[in-house]
Scaffold this motif. Structure first.
Motif, PDB file in Angstrom:
ATOM      1  N   GLU A   1      -8.375   3.853   0.161  1.00  0.00           N
ATOM      2  CA  GLU A   1      -8.649   3.861   1.596  1.00  0.00           C
ATOM      3  C   GLU A   1      -8.899   5.271   2.117  1.00  0.00           C
ATOM      4  OE1 GLU A   1      -6.111   1.172   3.690  1.00  0.00           O
ATOM      5  OE2 GLU A   1      -5.869   2.547   5.386  1.00  0.00           O
ATOM      6  N   GLU A   2      -9.914   5.406   2.942  1.00  0.00           N
ATOM      7  CA  GLU A   2     -10.270   6.675   3.597  1.00  0.00           C
ATOM      8  C   GLU A   2     -10.191   7.873   2.645  1.00  0.00           C
ATOM      9  OE1 GLU A   2      -7.942   6.924   7.368  1.00  0.00           O
ATOM     10  OE2 GLU A   2      -9.945   6.816   8.229  1.00  0.00           O
TER      11      GLU A   2
ATOM     12  N   ASP B   1      -3.869   4.882   0.017  1.00  0.00           N
ATOM     13  CA  ASP B   1      -4.494   5.382   1.245  1.00  0.00           C
ATOM     14  C   ASP B   1      -4.456   6.909   1.236  1.00  0.00           C
ATOM     15  OD1 ASP B   1      -5.440   5.833   3.772  1.00  0.00           O
ATOM     16  OD2 ASP B   1      -3.896   4.661   4.800  1.00  0.00           O
TER      17      ASP B   1
ATOM     18  N   LYS C   1       0.859  -1.196   0.000  1.00  0.00           N
ATOM     19  CA  LYS C   1       0.000   0.000   0.000  1.00  0.00           C
ATOM     20  C   LYS C   1       0.882   1.229   0.000  1.00  0.00           C
ATOM     21  CE  LYS C   1      -2.613   1.166   3.692  1.00  0.00           C
ATOM     22  NZ  LYS C   1      -3.588   0.769   4.730  1.00  0.00           N
TER      23      LYS C   1
ATOM     24  N   LYS D   1       0.860   5.757   0.210  1.00  0.00           N
ATOM     25  CA  LYS D   1       0.084   6.916   0.628  1.00  0.00           C
ATOM     26  C   LYS D   1      -0.135   7.868  -0.540  1.00  0.00           C
ATOM     27  CE  LYS D   1      -0.097   5.787   4.988  1.00  0.00           C
ATOM     28  NZ  LYS D   1      -1.368   5.475   5.661  1.00  0.00           N
TER      29      LYS D   1
ATOM     30  N   ASN E   1      -5.949   8.833   3.623  1.00  0.00           N
ATOM     31  CA  ASN E   1      -5.996   9.363   4.998  1.00  0.00           C
ATOM     32  C   ASN E   1      -6.925  10.587   5.120  1.00  0.00           C
ATOM     33  OD1 ASN E   1      -2.917   8.049   4.955  1.00  0.00           O
ATOM     34  ND2 ASN E   1      -4.055   7.717   6.857  1.00  0.00           N
TER      35      ASN E   1
ATOM     36  N   GLU F   1     -10.601   2.646  10.126  1.00  0.00           N
ATOM     37  CA  GLU F   1      -9.649   2.891  11.205  1.00  0.00           C
ATOM     38  C   GLU F   1     -10.019   4.103  12.047  1.00  0.00           C
ATOM     39  OE1 GLU F   1      -6.416   3.629   8.157  1.00  0.00           O
ATOM     40  OE2 GLU F   1      -5.755   5.008   9.688  1.00  0.00           O
TER      41      GLU F   1
HETATM   42 MG    MG Z   1      -5.022   3.958   6.584  1.00  0.00          MG
END
Ligand code: MG
Length: 367
Positions: free
Chosen positions: A224-225, A198, A167, A169, A200, A250
């Motif tokens: 993700e998010e 991700d 994964k 960022k 975030n 999360e």
């Molecule tokens: Mg995450």
């Protein structure tokens, strides 16, 4: 003789990271681990903990002042009873998410650790023992503070150590830069490696709508998010439109909020984290609910996988048994998880693998 809780101790460990890392929100140099140890009248000690990098003393204070005195003298095997009593205590006003809820998690993990030790089973076998090995995906790379060169070197290094799932960022200030970095990684690793991204929480709905189709061209396994974690409606709109599955969880702190995300079809991959919801007791309720509604449960690595390996291994169901791998706190645990070539082999030692090493306090205890 009735079994009783007769002592509750807390302390804090601060573990330096091998190198500073950043996602789209935070820059970190250390990982902080507040710990609770629950001693029982039969001489066992159950360990629970959390993972964060600010506010850890608030979790321990909640245990020292409120939860500890509430459970002293109680039978540690009455886990659900204790959970409900603490949940509906006066802490309820400040505790359905956040600090008090995370402190509840630490205590609940310690009680499940005790239950597994008393049964002389690893927790995953006590829970039902569905999987003895798990797939892992590696998040210990792909950080946003790395240059593209560092990023490629880092991810290639993970793959050369045997991982087939990684994964990275995204969520930087310019989505075009994100896309260019993802493209560079996809070209470098080829088509056989599973790549997730991700955000975030950093995108707004429009940025997400514009960026996800470009990511889809790069064969991304999940986003993700993408949005603020409380934006149920925004995530539902993305799930409806996106060809890439949407992962989150999360930053969702209780079963009721997860139930809303599931009912609104606002999540594909459920990343429930045992340290953020109120422990294993609540994690299992959420995970079973998600699984019944045909979602994968792939927990976030906030607890450094030590407890999550047991929870995923112990669950029934036919979804891929997979956890996130982020080994920031391996050095503090007596039995750190075993991962080789990206496969986690579950432990046979009784308990929840939460016990700290004998020298952990000497090496890492905070002032
Ligand atoms: Mg995450």
């Amino acid at each position: 003789m009735t079994l009783k809780i007769d002592r509750v101790d807390t302390y804090i460990l601060k573990v330096p990271l091998p190198k500073p890392v950043a996602d789209s929100i935070y820059y970190r140099t250390h990982w902080h681990v507040p710990v609770v140890e629950i001693h029982t009248s039969d001489g066992l000690v159950g360990t629970g903990y959390s993972g964060l990098w600010a506010g850890e003393e608030l979790l321990n204070m909640t245990i020292d002042r409120y939860i500890g005195p509430m459970i002293m003298g109680r039978d540690p095997s009455e886990i659900h009873k204790i959970w409900r009593d603490v949940y509906w205590s006066p802490l309820h006003w400040v505790g359905r998410a956040g600090i008090a809820h995370m402190a509840m998690s630490m205590v609940d993990v310690a009680l499940w650790d005790l239950a597994a030790q008393r049964a002389e089973l690893p927790l995953w076998r006590l829970l039902g023992g569905r999987h003895s090995t798990l797939l892992t995906y590696n998040t210990d790379g792909g950080w946003l503070n790395f240059t593209t060169e560092e990023l490629l070197e880092d991810i290639q290094g993970i793959i050369s150590r045997g991982w087939k799932r990684v994964k990275m960022k995204v969520g930087g200030p310019d989505p075009r830069v994100d896309i260019a970095r993802v493209k560079a990684v996809r070209e470098a690793i080829g088509d056989d490696i599973t790549l997730k991204v991700d955000v975030n929480q950093r995108w707004d709905r429009i940025t997400a709508q514009l960026t996800i189709p470009k990511l889809a061209e790069l064969d991304i396994a999940w986003v993700e998010e993408p949005l603020h974690p409380d934006d149920v409606i925004g995530h539902a709109a993305l799930v409806a439109k996106s060809s890439i599955p949407i992962a989150l969880g999360e930053n969702i702190y209780n079963a009721e909020h997860f139930a809303t995300f599931l009912a609104m079809n606002a999540v594909d991959i459920v990343q429930v984290d045992v340290t953020r919801v109120a422990g294993i007791t609540e994690w299992l309720r959420i995970a079973h609910n998600a699984q019944e509604q045909s979602r994968w449960v792939v927990p976030h690595a906030g607890d450094m996988c030590q407890v999550h390996q047991h929870l995923v291994g112990g669950m029934g169901g036919d979804f891929p048994a997979m956890i996130e791998y982020l080994p920031w706190a391996r050095e503090i645990f007596e039995d750190p998880m075993t991962v080789k070539d990206g496969i986690c082999t579950l432990p046979e030692i009784p308990g929840a693998s939460s016990k700290m090493r004998a020298d952990a306090r000497e090496r890492f205890e905070a002032e």
